[in-house]
Design a protein around this motif. Structure first.
Motif, PDB file in Angstrom:
ATOM      1  N   ASP A   9       0.850  -1.188   0.000  1.00  0.00           N
ATOM      2  CA  ASP A   9       0.000   0.000   0.000  1.00  0.00           C
ATOM      3  C   ASP A   9       0.884   1.237   0.000  1.00  0.00           C
ATOM      4  OD1 ASP A   9      -1.588   2.245   1.275  1.00  0.00           O
ATOM      5  OD2 ASP A   9      -3.152   0.715   1.182  1.00  0.00           O
ATOM      6  N   GLY A  10       0.554   2.205  -0.824  1.00  0.00           N
ATOM      7  CA  GLY A  10       1.378   3.399  -0.949  1.00  0.00           C
ATOM      8  C   GLY A  10       1.584   4.144   0.350  1.00  0.00           C
ATOM      9  N   ARG A  11       0.607   4.087   1.245  1.00  0.00           N
ATOM     10  CA  ARG A  11       0.724   4.821   2.508  1.00  0.00           C
ATOM     11  C   ARG A  11       1.866   4.293   3.370  1.00  0.00           C
ATOM     12  NH1 ARG A  11      -5.649   4.165   3.150  1.00  0.00           N
ATOM     13  NH2 ARG A  11      -5.023   2.211   2.198  1.00  0.00           N
ATOM     14  N   TYR A  39      14.959   6.856  -0.208  1.00  0.00           N
ATOM     15  CA  TYR A  39      14.667   6.952  -1.642  1.00  0.00           C
ATOM     16  C   TYR A  39      14.610   5.582  -2.316  1.00  0.00           C
ATOM     17  CZ  TYR A  39      15.024  11.943  -1.134  1.00  0.00           C
ATOM     18  OH  TYR A  39      14.790  13.243  -0.741  1.00  0.00           O
ATOM     19  N   LYS A  40      15.240   4.589  -1.712  1.00  0.00           N
ATOM     20  CA  LYS A  40      15.095   3.226  -2.226  1.00  0.00           C
ATOM     21  C   LYS A  40      13.647   2.765  -2.061  1.00  0.00           C
ATOM     22  CE  LYS A  40      15.749  -0.376   0.282  1.00  0.00           C
ATOM     23  NZ  LYS A  40      16.293  -1.426   1.170  1.00  0.00           N
ATOM     24  N   TRP A  41      13.056   3.094  -0.925  1.00  0.00           N
ATOM     25  CA  TRP A  41      11.671   2.699  -0.688  1.00  0.00           C
ATOM     26  C   TRP A  41      10.705   3.533  -1.516  1.00  0.00           C
ATOM     27  CZ3 TRP A  41      10.356  -1.711   1.418  1.00  0.00           C
ATOM     28  CH2 TRP A  41      11.297  -2.369   2.205  1.00  0.00           C
ATOM     29  N   TYR A  42      11.039   4.804  -1.723  1.00  0.00           N
ATOM     30  CA  TYR A  42      10.202   5.613  -2.609  1.00  0.00           C
ATOM     31  C   TYR A  42      10.251   5.055  -4.040  1.00  0.00           C
ATOM     32  CZ  TYR A  42       9.959   9.237   1.033  1.00  0.00           C
ATOM     33  OH  TYR A  42       9.728   9.931   2.192  1.00  0.00           O
ATOM     34  N   GLU A  43      11.440   4.654  -4.464  1.00  0.00           N
ATOM     35  CA  GLU A  43      11.576   4.075  -5.801  1.00  0.00           C
ATOM     36  C   GLU A  43      10.774   2.778  -5.900  1.00  0.00           C
ATOM     37  OE1 GLU A  43      12.449   3.302  -9.669  1.00  0.00           O
ATOM     38  OE2 GLU A  43      12.849   5.170  -8.573  1.00  0.00           O
ATOM     39  N   ARG A  44      10.839   1.978  -4.853  1.00  0.00           N
ATOM     40  CA  ARG A  44      10.070   0.735  -4.874  1.00  0.00           C
ATOM     41  C   ARG A  44       8.567   1.035  -4.915  1.00  0.00           C
ATOM     42  NH1 ARG A  44      11.555  -3.946  -0.610  1.00  0.00           N
ATOM     43  NH2 ARG A  44      13.565  -3.564  -1.646  1.00  0.00           N
ATOM     44  N   GLY A  45       8.149   2.038  -4.159  1.00  0.00           N
ATOM     45  CA  GLY A  45       6.744   2.436  -4.204  1.00  0.00           C
ATOM     46  C   GLY A  45       6.327   2.917  -5.578  1.00  0.00           C
ATOM     47  N   HIS A  46       7.236   3.643  -6.238  1.00  0.00           N
ATOM     48  CA  HIS A  46       6.966   4.091  -7.607  1.00  0.00           C
ATOM     49  C   HIS A  46       6.856   2.899  -8.549  1.00  0.00           C
ATOM     50  CE1 HIS A  46       7.284   5.982 -11.480  1.00  0.00           C
ATOM     51  NE2 HIS A  46       8.539   5.596 -11.658  1.00  0.00           N
ATOM     52  N   GLN A  47       7.772   1.943  -8.434  1.00  0.00           N
ATOM     53  CA  GLN A  47       7.743   0.762  -9.290  1.00  0.00           C
ATOM     54  C   GLN A  47       6.486  -0.070  -9.065  1.00  0.00           C
ATOM     55  OE1 GLN A  47      11.420  -1.226  -8.383  1.00  0.00           O
ATOM     56  NE2 GLN A  47      12.683   0.176  -9.602  1.00  0.00           N
ATOM     57  N   ARG A  48       5.971  -0.043  -7.840  1.00  0.00           N
ATOM     58  CA  ARG A  48       4.743  -0.787  -7.537  1.00  0.00           C
ATOM     59  C   ARG A  48       3.494  -0.026  -7.961  1.00  0.00           C
ATOM     60  NH1 ARG A  48       5.200  -5.908  -6.668  1.00  0.00           N
ATOM     61  NH2 ARG A  48       3.349  -5.916  -5.336  1.00  0.00           N
ATOM     62  N   GLY A  49       3.679   1.166  -8.514  1.00  0.00           N
ATOM     63  CA  GLY A  49       2.541   1.927  -9.028  1.00  0.00           C
ATOM     64  C   GLY A  49       1.858   2.814  -8.019  1.00  0.00           C
ATOM     65  N   HIS A  50       2.471   3.018  -6.853  1.00  0.00           N
ATOM     66  CA  HIS A  50       1.840   3.834  -5.822  1.00  0.00           C
ATOM     67  C   HIS A  50       2.154   5.317  -5.972  1.00  0.00           C
ATOM     68  CE1 HIS A  50       0.684   0.142  -3.944  1.00  0.00           C
ATOM     69  NE2 HIS A  50       1.928  -0.207  -3.666  1.00  0.00           N
ATOM     70  N   PHE A  51       3.316   5.646  -6.522  1.00  0.00           N
ATOM     71  CA  PHE A  51       3.729   7.037  -6.687  1.00  0.00           C
ATOM     72  C   PHE A  51       3.935   7.338  -8.163  1.00  0.00           C
ATOM     73  CE2 PHE A  51       6.142   6.005  -2.555  1.00  0.00           C
ATOM     74  CZ  PHE A  51       5.026   6.266  -1.772  1.00  0.00           C
ATOM     75  N   ALA A  52       3.639   8.581  -8.540  1.00  0.00           N
ATOM     76  CA  ALA A  52       3.861   8.985  -9.933  1.00  0.00           C
ATOM     77  C   ALA A  52       5.350   8.998 -10.262  1.00  0.00           C
ATOM     78  CB  ALA A  52       3.248  10.361 -10.179  1.00  0.00           C
ATOM     79  N   SER A  53       6.169   9.326  -9.280  1.00  0.00           N
ATOM     80  CA  SER A  53       7.622   9.303  -9.453  1.00  0.00           C
ATOM     81  C   SER A  53       8.241   9.284  -8.064  1.00  0.00           C
ATOM     82  CB  SER A  53       8.108  10.527 -10.235  1.00  0.00           C
ATOM     83  OG  SER A  53       7.972  11.703  -9.454  1.00  0.00           O
TER      84      SER A  53
END
Length: 696
Positions: free
Chosen positions: A462-464, A482-496
């Protein structure tokens, strides 16, 4: 009309039989020769056909004078007609019998034309005939239907389902239907200020996000709904026998025997009691109507079954599911409320199997939450946990229900109980980590959030949770955020990696910094810049003369320092008392609905004292842009970074940025910094979207 014409021609055309010579040398027709000169069998059959078809057409003629083209309907049915000689000779045209009375008459013609509904008995009969896979009647084993002792269920657990200040998901402005007939966005329940502060509408909060194309729904364990011919299956992992070695590979000769035992097996939920197994075919026939999307017919079919078998929990559960489907089709809150009541009835009937009780109450809680009846859903889940105290998934759901009403302390106790019993439960870990972070226990929250995400358990992706883990790591100075933000982006939770808002509309232009011309709001910008001194003077008039502050910022975004705000508009609603204190400023803005009507933004003064640092953070949505008008700006020491571009404010000038991108603020000057914040709708949102998007 062509098929009708063909049927008439079929009756008129007679193929003349070949002549034969009799024993006297006289030519006669073959039919006469065969019959000895009387009526032939063929002619008798032909007359029966003519009379039968005349009966059909005379019935249609009765309704002909309604000026409706009935013969097209009859012709279409005639295409499906197959000559069954025994039925024809008996005068039965069953291919045209639409009401199940064994013949064709005016009532059949009306049914075929849609002027009258088909009887439920006919629908059930046809569904049974379509039910191709017939299961052999098997005597139920005692284990299949052994009723487990359940604690008494008291009505005290179900309070009056008050609205909890929620909006109607199917009918209000936040759940309108767009021009393509699609639901734009599920409305969020409106929470109190205290609840919102803790859990719901803050950036990255764990409220159930709007279920629209702009967001992703939280994963939840699905409630079993039986197929027409096969009951649903849920996974369960049997415990390995005590004498079986865990490493099967070490005993290759036994692999074939033990591997199936170690694999996860699927187990059917037992929704039928002993009696219901005797009427399974009738239940399956009604269920098939629902599965095919014929929800109106399914409701009627299950209502008939409930009348016939009023003590059948499965029939009542089927009725609730059908009403639920009809509510979705009709977008009707009233019908959905009826389904919620029927779910409760089904769960309270005697002889309901434990699996059916669980499925029914879970569905009830889910639909109560959809309607915004959070406290009613909480009571339903408390009842479930009382009945099934060993089910950790139900306890996890109960924890979420507490969070949704802002009761973090109760949720924390629930997740502590789960983790004491199941320490590797990833769902409980991410939620427990979320609660710790909301208590500002940043370091303690990180291992729970990280381990929960790494578990991959249902409900953790979940993106949250990516949002809060990254934020916690940033606050601890850990660049792995930023590794976790990147993973969240790859999972489709964040636009970037930079743009991490969670309440988004796809396709909007995304850039961190904007010019007034880019926005199209040139007139608003000019008004603000021309009148900045008036706005400044009113802002200073409402500041606390002792502290130089407004109301302290409450979003827990500061690392240090003092930061106060004075709000004039919130979620598109005017703060009347505040505006009476600064009438000129509010008067200037009244002409700009792109600002005052922005339900996903605010209009407020913001004062920041020296020595303040605001953590890197993102706003909740990409649906707005944020304007900063400089009012009192020290010459040095004040700056704002958005992504990797850092800028400074100027008195009387407007800065515009998209706060769904990561931004950070420093105030290292010797005196306070005062700005005026005005949020506006993203310029690419249509007027329809601005009216229908839910507030944040």
């Amino acid at each position: 009309m062509a098929p009708r014409k063909n049927f008439r021609n079929q009756a008129k055309k007679e193929v003349k039989p070949a002549a034969v010579v009799n024993k006297n040398g006289v030519k006669v027709e073959a039919s006469v020769a065969a019959s000895g000169g009387g009526f032939s069998g063929t002619k008798i059959f032909t007359w029966f056909m003519v009379l039968a078809l005349l009966g059909v057409w005379s019935s249609v003629a009765v309704v002909w004078f309604d000026l409706v083209d009935y013969d097209n309907v009859i012709a279409e049915r005639a295409k499906e007609f197959r000559f069954n000689f025994s039925e024809v000779l008996q005068g039965k045209l069953s291919a045209y019998d639409a009401d199940g009375d064994g013949d064709f008459d005016v009532e059949d013609a009306k049914v075929l034309l849609g002027l009258k509904e088909r009887p439920v008995s006919v629908l059930l009969r046809e569904a049974k005939e379509d039910y191709a896979v017939k299961e052999p009647d098997a005597a139920p084993t005692p284990d299949d239907d052994a009723a487990v002792p359940l604690p008494p269920i008291s009505d005290d657990f179900i309070p009056d389902d008050s609205r909890d200040e929620a909006t109607h998901p199917y009918e209000d402005e936040n759940n309108a239907i767009d021009t393509k007939g699609e639901l734009v966005e599920k409305a969020q329940p409106q929470q109190t200020v205290e609840e919102s502060k803790q859990y719901n509408n803050q950036p990255g909060s764990y409220n159930n996000q709007p279920g629209s194309p702009e967001t992703k729904e939280t994963e939840a364990e699905s409630v079993p709904e039986p197929e027409a011919d096969v009951e649903p299956e849920v996974e369960s992992v049997p415990e390995p026998e005590a004498d079986v070695e865990p490493e099967v590979e070490s005993v290759p000769e036994l692999e074939a025997e033990f591997v199936p035992e170690l694999k996860a097996k699927k187990k059917k939920p037992k929704l039928l009691n002993k009696f219901e197994k005797t009427i399974k075919t009738e239940i399956d026939a009604a269920e098939k109507l629902r599965k095919k999307g014929k929800v109106e017919e399914a409701v009627r079919a299950f209502e008939t079954l409930v009348l016939q078998y009023p003590q059948s929990p499965r029939c009542r559960y089927g009725k609730a599911l059908a009403e639920d489907g009809l509510a979705e089709k009709m977008l009707s809150n009233d019908m959905l409320q009826k389904a919620i009541g029927t779910y409760k009835e089904a769960s309270e009937l005697p002889n309901a199997t434990p699996d059916l009780i669980k499925a029914t109450l879970k569905k009830r809680a889910e639909r109560q939450q959809f309607l915004g009846r959070m406290r009613g859903a909480l009571a339903t889940l408390e009842k479930l946990v009382q009945i099934f105290p060993e089910d950790m998934a139900l306890k996890n759901d109960l924890g979420v229900a507490h969070l949704l009403i802002g009761d973090n302390n109760s949720a924390k106790r629930v997740y502590e109980e789960v983790l004491a019993t199941a320490p590797s439960d990833g769902f409980a870990k991410v939620h427990y980590g979320f609660i710790l972070k909301s208590e500002n226990k940043i370091a303690e929250s990180i291992p729970f959030l990280r381990d929960g995400l790494e578990s991959g358990d249902p409900g953790t992706d979940d993106g949250r949770f990516y949002f809060h883990l990254g934020d916690a790591l940033q606050r601890m100075g850990d660049d792995s955020a930023y590794k976790w933000y990147e993973r969240g982006h790859q999972r489709g939770h964040f636009a970037s990696v930079w743009q991490r808002s969670l309440y988004n509309v796809d396709g909007l232009k995304a850039q961190p910094w904007w010019t007034p011309k880019d926005t199209g709001y040139m007139d608003l910008v000019k008004t603000l810049e021309r009148n900045w001194r008036i706005i400044r003077d009113e802002a200073q008039s409402v500041m606390d003369k002792t502290t130089g502050l407004f109301v302290p910022e409450e979003e827990n975004l500061r690392e240090k320092g003092e930061w106060g705000q004075f709000t004039l508009w919130q979620q598109g609603k005017k703060a009347g008392e505040s505006c009476r204190s600064v009438p000129k400023t509010c008067g200037l803005l009244e002409r700009y609905p792109e600002a005052t009507g922005c339900k996903r933004g605010q209009i407020k003064f913001s004062v920041m004292q020296p020595g303040t640092h605001v953590w890197p953070h993102t706003g909740p949505t990409n649906c707005r842009l944020r304007m900063h008008l400089g009012l009192v700006i020290p010459k040095t020491g004040c700056k704002i970074r958005c992504t990797n571009d850092t800028r400074a404010w100027e008195e009387g000038k407007v800065l515009i940025f998209d706060d769904s991108f990561e931004h950070e603020v420093w105030q290292d000057a010797d005196s306070y910094r005062l700005i005026f914040i005005v949020d506006v709708w993203h310029p690419e949102l249509t007027q329809y979207q601005r009216q229908t998007l839910s507030p944040i």
